[in-house]
Write an enzyme that holds these catalytic residues in place. Structure first.
Site, mmCIF file in Angstrom:
data_model
loop_
_atom_site.group_PDB
_atom_site.id
_atom_site.type_symbol
_atom_site.label_atom_id
_atom_site.label_comp_id
_atom_site.label_asym_id
_atom_site.label_seq_id
_atom_site.Cartn_x
_atom_site.Cartn_y
_atom_site.Cartn_z
ATOM 1 N N GLU A 61 40.260 39.168 55.655
ATOM 2 C CA GLU A 61 38.983 39.884 55.624
ATOM 3 C C GLU A 61 38.802 40.655 56.933
ATOM 4 O OE1 GLU A 61 34.244 38.754 55.031
ATOM 5 O OE2 GLU A 61 35.616 37.266 55.857
ATOM 6 N N LYS B 258 32.045 43.165 48.837
ATOM 7 C CA LYS B 258 31.674 41.752 48.893
ATOM 8 C C LYS B 258 30.281 41.522 48.316
ATOM 9 C CE LYS B 258 31.592 37.979 52.342
ATOM 10 N NZ LYS B 258 31.728 37.726 53.795
ATOM 11 N N CYS C 266 35.861 35.928 51.092
ATOM 12 C CA CYS C 266 35.330 34.863 51.938
ATOM 13 C C CYS C 266 34.153 34.087 51.312
ATOM 14 C CB CYS C 266 34.940 35.451 53.296
ATOM 15 S SG CYS C 266 34.885 34.207 54.630
#
Length: 258
Positions: free
Chosen positions: A44, A110, A144
């Site tokens: 990431e 995300k 994540c």
């Protein structure tokens, strides 16, 4: 012959808010990747570290890194994926790109921005999941904090690979290990997690634990070192497991809405 997808996970330290230094470092590491690899996975925010001040970098750096990814993918004839801070139309996104050697690319923003670190105040959250097909495998890439939300990751669309890129700190790495294995088991899919190591300027330490789990939750590769991990994903394994254990047939049917 069974279909296979060979993946390389690059686990390393990152230069803080220095896109060029990170691109240069990853270029050297990618040059060392085995020639028979199909897909290279980076962490990431691989060109900056997990920064909450993306304005410290030029807003053009996201586009520069996308162009770099396209060039590397074409040059190496391998797909390449990872997330970066990306500025677009007045907003910052934590955006993952999945780039193919033919110049085609896919993007995912995300969904679950990390409120504990203030990510939700800096980066605009995404709205849609991405499921793409590459070399016969259906891949769902996430980022994540998305790992903590099983509904968002749920295999409602028959993907083969669930993929997480992360900057997941050492203090909570037990959760990382546990949830990656759980996502593999409950979704009857390969689950890949690529994390970083080292320390960042935000005061966080990272211990890696990048890994690949098969659809039964078995660990195929794992490391805490600065290294490149390799794994081969096999369609026959998925077909056999899903054929014998028809758990996905009993999954709850639902749709995701905002």
């Amino acid at each position: 012959m069974a279909k296979e997808l060979k993946v390389a996970l690059i686990q390393t330290a990152l230069f803080w808010e220095d896109p060029q230094a990170n691109r240069d470092a990853f270029y050297e590491k990618i040059n060392g990747v085995s020639t028979d690899v199909d897909l290279i996975i980076l962490p990431e925010m691989f060109h900056s570290g997990f920064t909450m001040t993306p304005n410290h970098m030029d807003d053009s750096e996201g586009q520069k890194t996308l162009e770099w990814m396209l060039q590397i993918s074409r040059q190496e004839q391998k797909a390449l994926t990872g997330s970066i801070p990306f500025y677009e139309n007045g907003d910052y996104f934590n955006r993952l790109y999945f780039v193919e050697p033919n110049g085609k690319y896919h993007q995912y923003d995300k969904r679950h921005t990390f409120t504990l670190a203030g990510e939700s105040e800096v980066y605009k959250g995404g709205k849609k999941r991405l499921v793409l097909e590459y070399k016969g495998f259906r891949i769902c890439p996430l980022i994540c904090y998305d790992l903590r939300f099983p509904v968002w990751a749920r295999n409602t669309v028959d993907y083969d690979v669930l993929l997480f890129v992360a900057n997941w700190p050492k203090t909570r790495v037990y959760a990382w290990d546990t949830l990656l294995a759980a996502r593999a088991i409950e979704n009857m899919a390969y689950c890949i997690g690529v994390n970083r190591i080292g320390n960042d300027d935000g005061g966080y330490e990272y211990s890696g634990h990048s890994a690949v789990y098969d659809s039964l939750g078995k660990t195929l590769v794992f490391s805490e070192e600065d290294t490149i991990l390799y794994a081969t994903l096999n369609k026959a394994h998925l077909d056999e497991t899903r054929g014998k254990l028809k758990f996905l047939q009993d999954r709850d049917r639902f749709s995701l809405e905002d």
